[in-house]
Design a protein around this motif. Structure first.
Motif, short mmCIF file in Angstrom:
data_model
loop_
_atom_site.label_atom_id
_atom_site.label_comp_id
_atom_site.label_asym_id
_atom_site.label_seq_id
_atom_site.Cartn_x
_atom_site.Cartn_y
_atom_site.Cartn_z
N ARG A 1 1.31 -0.97 0.20
CA ARG A 1 0.17 -0.24 -0.13
C ARG A 1 0.86 1.25 -0.11
O ARG A 1 0.30 2.47 -0.14
N ASN A 2 2.07 1.18 0.48
CA ASN A 2 3.14 2.37 0.07
C ASN A 2 3.72 2.51 -0.85
O ASN A 2 5.00 3.25 -0.86
N ASP A 3 3.41 1.67 -1.52
CA ASP A 3 4.43 1.76 -3.41
C ASP A 3 4.00 2.84 -3.47
O ASP A 3 2.91 3.09 -3.60
N VAL A 4 4.91 3.63 -4.34
CA VAL A 4 4.28 4.48 -5.44
C VAL A 4 2.71 4.42 -5.83
O VAL A 4 3.58 3.13 -7.40
N GLY B 1 3.01 6.31 0.34
CA GLY B 1 3.76 5.87 -0.75
C GLY B 1 2.27 7.51 -1.31
O GLY B 1 2.51 7.56 -2.75
N ASP B 2 1.06 7.39 -0.89
CA ASP B 2 0.20 8.37 -1.90
C ASP B 2 1.31 9.87 -1.73
O ASP B 2 0.91 10.61 -3.10
N LEU B 3 1.76 10.59 -0.84
CA LEU B 3 2.15 11.24 -0.49
C LEU B 3 3.15 11.43 -1.35
O LEU B 3 3.97 12.42 -2.51
N GLU B 4 4.33 10.62 -1.58
CA GLU B 4 5.25 10.34 -2.73
C GLU B 4 4.82 10.28 -4.15
O GLU B 4 5.87 10.34 -4.73
#
Length: 191
Positions: A141-144, A170-173
């Motif tokens: 879930r924290n992947d780009v 991930g969403d912020l990145e």
């Protein structure tokens, strides 16, 4: 100096956090000045904002997705943009968009489509994310680009979570990389 304006509405602070990540990425591009502009709770902007948008080389739109579409405050801003539309003051500027909602899908694409249509009405040039999705078994879930946004940057924040809890890193990145891409492209075509 290339100027990129990020104009957004945020109801609870989650989309503001996403907008700040977009600005951070745009500011990473040397020679780009990225300005964050908030639409207020009544859907208004200060009069000077219209001049800032006219002078910008690129405009990135942002708002949450509520009930399957853009927040009414963003829609009010979009309707008010008919004044620059009459003179085609935004024609050929770079445009892009982002959104956040509580659900994984939440019909976010309708909001991106609305922003895209607004840009097309103004004769702007739309830029998508240019990112591959994180769609393999090993993806987390924290992947780009876990939410697989192509037309614009997508984020998800739980409805009962504070802005400190969402959007996730991930969403912020994804938003940061998106801002950087839009700014770099804007700089490239505005020389």
């Amino acid at each position: 100096m290339t100027k990129v304006a990020i104009i957004y509405f945020s109801g609870y602070g989650h989309t503001k956090k996403q907008a700040e990540a977009v600005q951070h990425g745009a500011s990473d591009v040397k020679g780009v000045e990225a300005e964050l502009i908030a639409i207020d709770k009544e859907g208004n902007v200060e009069e000077k904002v219209w001049e800032l948008l006219e002078k910008a080389d690129g405009i990135i739109f942002g708002c949450p997705t509520y009930m399957g579409g853009p927040a009414w405050q963003f829609k009010k801003f979009a309707d008010a943009s008919s004044k620059p539309w009459f003179k085609m003051l935004w024609k050929d500027k770079v445009a892009a968009g982002f959104t956040n909602s509580a659900s994984m899908n939440g019909d976010k694409f309708n909001t991106i489509t609305y922003q895209h249509t607004l840009a097309m009405q103004h004769g702007m040039v739309w830029i998508g994310t240019g990112m591959m999705p994180a769609n393999q078994k090993a993806s987390t879930r924290n992947d780009v680009n876990y939410l697989a946004g192509f037309g614009g940057a997508l984020a998800q924040s739980p409805s009962d979570g504070s802005p400190e809890e969402g959007p996730l890193p991930g969403d912020l990145e994804t938003a940061r990389l998106f801002g950087k891409r839009v700014a770099a492209y804007t700089q490239k075509v505005s020389k």
